[in-house]
Write a protein that holds these residues in place. Structure first.
Motif, PDB file in Angstrom:
ATOM      1  N   CYS A 102       0.847  -1.207   0.000  1.00  0.00           N
ATOM      2  CA  CYS A 102       0.000   0.000   0.000  1.00  0.00           C
ATOM      3  C   CYS A 102       0.875   1.246   0.000  1.00  0.00           C
ATOM      4  O   CYS A 102       0.558   2.249   0.642  1.00  0.00           O
ATOM      5  N   ARG A 154      -4.454 -10.764   6.709  1.00  0.00           N
ATOM      6  CA  ARG A 154      -5.012  -9.579   7.371  1.00  0.00           C
ATOM      7  C   ARG A 154      -6.106  -9.985   8.354  1.00  0.00           C
ATOM      8  O   ARG A 154      -6.205  -9.462   9.458  1.00  0.00           O
ATOM      9  N   LEU A 259     -12.509  -6.287   3.431  1.00  0.00           N
ATOM     10  CA  LEU A 259     -12.816  -5.811   2.084  1.00  0.00           C
ATOM     11  C   LEU A 259     -11.628  -6.114   1.179  1.00  0.00           C
ATOM     12  O   LEU A 259     -10.607  -5.428   1.203  1.00  0.00           O
ATOM     13  N   VAL A 262     -12.412  -3.488  -4.200  1.00  0.00           N
ATOM     14  CA  VAL A 262     -12.469  -2.038  -4.052  1.00  0.00           C
ATOM     15  C   VAL A 262     -13.507  -1.484  -5.024  1.00  0.00           C
ATOM     16  O   VAL A 262     -13.662  -2.001  -6.139  1.00  0.00           O
ATOM     17  N   GLY A 283      -9.347  -3.459   5.714  1.00  0.00           N
ATOM     18  CA  GLY A 283      -9.013  -3.328   4.303  1.00  0.00           C
ATOM     19  C   GLY A 283      -7.870  -4.252   3.942  1.00  0.00           C
ATOM     20  O   GLY A 283      -6.986  -4.531   4.769  1.00  0.00           O
ATOM     21  N   SER A 284      -7.877  -4.743   2.710  1.00  0.00           N
ATOM     22  CA  SER A 284      -6.802  -5.623   2.237  1.00  0.00           C
ATOM     23  C   SER A 284      -6.444  -5.204   0.823  1.00  0.00           C
ATOM     24  O   SER A 284      -7.299  -5.215  -0.064  1.00  0.00           O
ATOM     25  N   ARG A 285      -5.178  -4.848   0.619  1.00  0.00           N
ATOM     26  CA  ARG A 285      -4.759  -4.345  -0.687  1.00  0.00           C
ATOM     27  C   ARG A 285      -3.538  -5.100  -1.203  1.00  0.00           C
ATOM     28  O   ARG A 285      -2.534  -5.252  -0.487  1.00  0.00           O
TER      29      ARG A 285
END
Length: 343
Positions: A102, A154, A259, A262, A283-285
């Motif tokens: 991120c 996560r 999530l 996105v 959140g997970s990116r």
């Protein structure tokens, strides 16, 4: 070299481009062997990606071999590699915290810059991971699976415990990858989707017995499956605003919603429902090196049914016609792999 160029939404063609220049120190030129087609690539072709400049060479799910190694690169020429397409700055607060996934100034191959629907591509050596014994096709599938593996990692921060129930909403490639790695982590996984064919695929080919068809009665189905308690862990991998907002209701008291997808829209939820559950919103990116390594280990251990997931195949030349067709013909499609070159 040959490249597949998206000149504008709906305009895809095979073209010739100059070979890359000799790589700078710390970089390598990779001869691309296989490239997976991602939902992002379909969105770019359809003109649905919000932050993209055309023309663009797409492709970020990549495997290949080192063709030229720049100064200071430890990987030998000929080494098969998995490509991490998330190019981080190495200096921002996220990078300094060990979270390059991120990065404030992240650049994704095939999105912010040209990607791997090409015979050759230059990549920082830190983004190239030795694929070991993995064949080219399998190595090209590591990246999309790492997205799900990262989401599960996560979620583990929520400390819900192995053996807890988990619901994955969305049975596309990212959702299925998330479900697979949630199962590997010890969760009892159910899948929710609006597509009965995808749910049947998950049952018949991947062994997920708990499947729920989205619709007006899904709340009752969740209650029946969980004894009225909801799921301690819910992942949303749909990229759909309504689905994300509905997912809050499926979370058990003390649970978490992750999530993975996105959306451009704002997400709203009832604060009293959120608060009374004391639930976490996570959140997970993208993914990190640890996630790529975990996926490669799981594949080597026979824990990931890659043959079932790789449903479609084409060549770089064939993709000019196949990718536009697959953007609309979704029946039976999970993951399509482009053969760019053989070692």
């Amino acid at each position: 070299m040959k490249v597949l160029v998206c000149d504008a939404p709906g305009a895809l063609r095979l073209a010739e481009a100059p070979d890359p220049a000799p790589p700078a120190a710390g970089h390598a030129v990779v001869r691309v062997e296989r490239a997976g087609i991602c939902g992002t690539d379909y969105h770019i072709y359809e003109g649905k990606h919000p932050f993209l400049q055309y023309p663009r060479v797409m492709g970020h799910e990549l495997s290949g071999t080192v063709a030229v190694a720049g100064e200071g690169v430890d990987l030998a020429v000929g080494t098969r590699v998995v490509v991490n397409p998330y190019i981080a700055c190495g200096r921002c607060i996220a990078c300094r915290s060990g979270k390059p996934n991120c990065c404030v100034a992240i650049s994704v191959l095939g999105v912010h810059g040209d990607g791997g629907f090409a015979e050759l591509i230059t990549v920082p050596a830190g983004n190239l991971y030795d694929a070991g014994p993995l064949p080219a096709r399998d190595a090209a599938m590591v990246e999309f699976l790492a997205i799900g593996a990262h989401a599960v990692r996560r979620a583990n921060a929520a400390e819900l415990g192995r053996g807890s129930r988990a619901l994955v909403v969305g049975a596309g490639p990212i959702g299925l990858g998330t479900a697979i790695f949630a199962r590997i982590a010890g969760y009892r996984v159910a899948l929710l989707d609006a597509d009965a064919e995808r749910l049947a695929f998950a049952r018949e080919n991947l062994g997920f017995d708990g499947t729920l068809l989205a619709g007006p009665e899904v709340g009752d189905a969740v209650a029946e499956l969980t004894g009225g308690e909801g799921f301690p862990l819910v992942f949303d991998a749909t990229g759909n605003t309504g689905s994300i907002e509905a997912a809050f209701a499926h979370v058990a008291h003390g649970g978490a919603l992750v999530l993975v997808s996105v959306v451009r829209d704002r997400i709203s939820f009832a604060d009293p429902e959120f608060h009374k559950r004391e639930m976490m919103l996570i959140g997970s990116r993208n993914a990190t090196r640890a996630d790529f390594d975990h996926v490669m280990d799981a594949i080597a251990g026979g824990l990931v049914p890659l043959d079932a997931l790789a449903t479609h195949a084409t060549t770089l030349e064939g993709a000019a016609a196949d990718l536009p067709r697959w953007a609309h013909e979704k029946s039976g499609l999970i993951k399509a792999i482009i053969t760019v070159a053989d070692a």
